[in-house]
Design an enzyme around this catalytic site. Structure first.
Site, PDB file in Angstrom:
ATOM      1  N   HIS A 198      12.902 -11.356  13.569  1.00 40.69           N
ATOM      2  CA  HIS A 198      11.701 -10.627  13.129  1.00 40.69           C
ATOM      3  C   HIS A 198      10.492 -11.305  13.763  1.00 40.69           C
ATOM      4  O   HIS A 198       9.936 -12.264  13.208  1.00 40.69           O
ATOM      5  CB  HIS A 198      11.624 -10.636  11.595  1.00 40.69           C
ATOM      6  N   HIS A 250       7.109 -10.131  16.228  1.00 43.95           N
ATOM      7  CA  HIS A 250       6.323  -9.145  16.987  1.00 43.95           C
ATOM      8  C   HIS A 250       5.723  -9.865  18.185  1.00 43.95           C
ATOM      9  O   HIS A 250       4.934 -10.803  17.986  1.00 43.95           O
ATOM     10  CB  HIS A 250       5.210  -8.561  16.120  1.00 43.95           C
ATOM     11  N   HIS A 298      10.780  -2.016   8.950  1.00 41.66           N
ATOM     12  CA  HIS A 298      10.065  -2.760   7.919  1.00 41.66           C
ATOM     13  C   HIS A 298      10.082  -1.900   6.650  1.00 41.66           C
ATOM     14  O   HIS A 298       9.746  -0.708   6.701  1.00 41.66           O
ATOM     15  CB  HIS A 298       8.597  -2.975   8.308  1.00 41.66           C
ATOM     16  N   GLU A 318       7.895  -4.563   2.072  1.00 42.81           N
ATOM     17  CA  GLU A 318       6.981  -5.697   2.265  1.00 42.81           C
ATOM     18  C   GLU A 318       5.823  -5.474   1.283  1.00 42.81           C
ATOM     19  O   GLU A 318       5.658  -6.233   0.325  1.00 42.81           O
ATOM     20  CB  GLU A 318       6.481  -5.754   3.715  1.00 42.81           C
TER      21      GLU A 318
END
Ligand code: HPA
Ligand code: ZN
Length: 363
Positions: free
Chosen positions: A14, A16, A194, A197
């Site tokens: 995970h 970005h 995702h 969250e």
């Protein structure tokens, strides 16, 4: 414990790539591309990194990405991450990129993906870090826009392993992207998203049922739904946890209150990741260290997190087994031999290798 964590072989699932843009590189690229930044110094940039929630972070994160213009910029960004990853003993990484953040500004899809891909190939050849690339759709944009992005990506699908979903979660449920995910899967791409969250546990159900994801990114709010926890544990759906991100974005008030340990105890396949390390105060090892300290994680739990990280990759069964053997050999040097036998390589590792890809060769 610090040494144990630093040298521990691990996978990152995970991350970005736009979130690895350190202020130093941001300034260097701004100068190279003659872009004016709204900050006068690196210190001022770092001081701006105080977030109240996901959206307050995203506003700054998308503004920072504007310095990325040329193929070489995307290469430099990715290469800087890979060099850092090597120092943290990341053996394999599955990185996200957000093409719409760039195509919306007039940068072509080809420029973005070519720079990232070139660095990933160098990462394999020069740093011995294997990788997969995951293309994320921005969920606050329309489903039509995501579909158009998928069309642009299809000529490069042999460089992609999966599609993902990121950006502002609240009010943008996974079901909005049902059609585009179905199409991506028809083209042989795997799926992650995702979910849970900032959004509710229901979004995790939707990602599983409607998008057919193989992993959930974050997913920390699953704990609000005991039936969901049982399902996630039964199916061993990996949840890619990002401890420092969750604290920085105020998902939890402090590391002591983070549910990572509880999730491990519930038998969930969780592991540690950095999300956007340039913005959240640390790469993967800093995440491990902060979680270990805040939650008093044992060496066995740290080992389990690293093992889960390899189990949850989209590597073949053999590749997973090879990394887990490496991990077990490393762990052996820290524990009594009598404890070893329970930690041998799992024979039931899941295999995601059935896809026809042009892979980055895993040695
Ligand atoms: N959540 C959603 N979108 C994101 C994140 C995140 O943690 N990081 C970068 N884009
Ligand atoms: Zn993320």
């Amino acid at each position: 414990m610090n040494n144990f964590i630093n040298q521990l072989p691990k996978a990152e699932l995970h991350l970005h790539i736009e979130g690895t843009l350190e202020p130093e590189l941001m300034f260097a690229l701004a100068a190279r591309n003659q872009i004016k930044l709204p900050y006068s110094s690196i210190e001022e940039v770092r001081n701006a990194y105080q977030f109240q929630n996901l959206q307050s972070f995203l506003d700054i994160y998308y503004a920072g990405a504007k310095v990325l213009i040329h193929e070489q910029d995307f290469y430099d960004l990715t290469w800087a991450y890979l060099q850092k990853a090597q120092t943290q003993n990341i053996r394999h990484t599955e990185i996200f990129f957000d093409p719409q953040t760039h195509t919306q500004r007039g940068i072509t899809f080809k420029v973005v993906i070519s720079g990232i891909r070139r660095a990933l190939v160098d990462g394999q050849n020069k740093l011995n870090i294997s990788s997969h690339l995951i293309m994320c759709f921005l969920r606050d944009l329309t489903a039509e826009n995501a579909l158009q992005t998928l069309e642009e990506a299809l000529p490069y699908k042999h460089w992609l392993t999966a599609v993902g979903l990121d950006s502002g979660e609240a009010g943008n449920p996974p079901s909005k992207f049902r059609e585009v995910y179905a199409k991506a899967r028809e083209h042989g791409l795997l799926a992650v998203a995702h979910a849970g969250e900032e959004g509710p546990a229901d979004y995790i159900w939707e990602a599983l049922d409607q998008l057919q994801v193989l992993r959930i990114d974050h997913g920390v709010r699953c704990l609000e739904d005991p039936t969901l926890v049982i399902e996630l544990a039964k199916r061993q759906i990996p949840l890619t946890i990002c401890p420092l991100s969750n604290i920085k974005l105020c998902v939890f008030k402090s590391m002591e209150l983070h549910p990572l340990k509880k999730m491990l105890e519930a038998g969930l396949c969780v592991m540690v990741n950095s999300d956007d390390p340039a913005y959240f105060g640390g790469h993967i090892n800093e995440n491990f260290l902060a979680a270990q300290k805040g939650l008093e994680l044992t060496q066995q739990e740290i080992y389990q997190l690293a093992k889960n990280s390899f189990q949850a990759t989209f590597l073949s069964m053999q590749q997973k087994a090879k990394f887990i053997t490496e991990l077990d050999e490393y762990y052996q040097t820290f524990i009594l031999p009598a404890d070893l036998y329970g930690n041998a390589v799992d024979t039931n590792v899941q295999d995601h290798a059935g896809l026809q890809k042009i892979p980055i060769i895993h040695s």
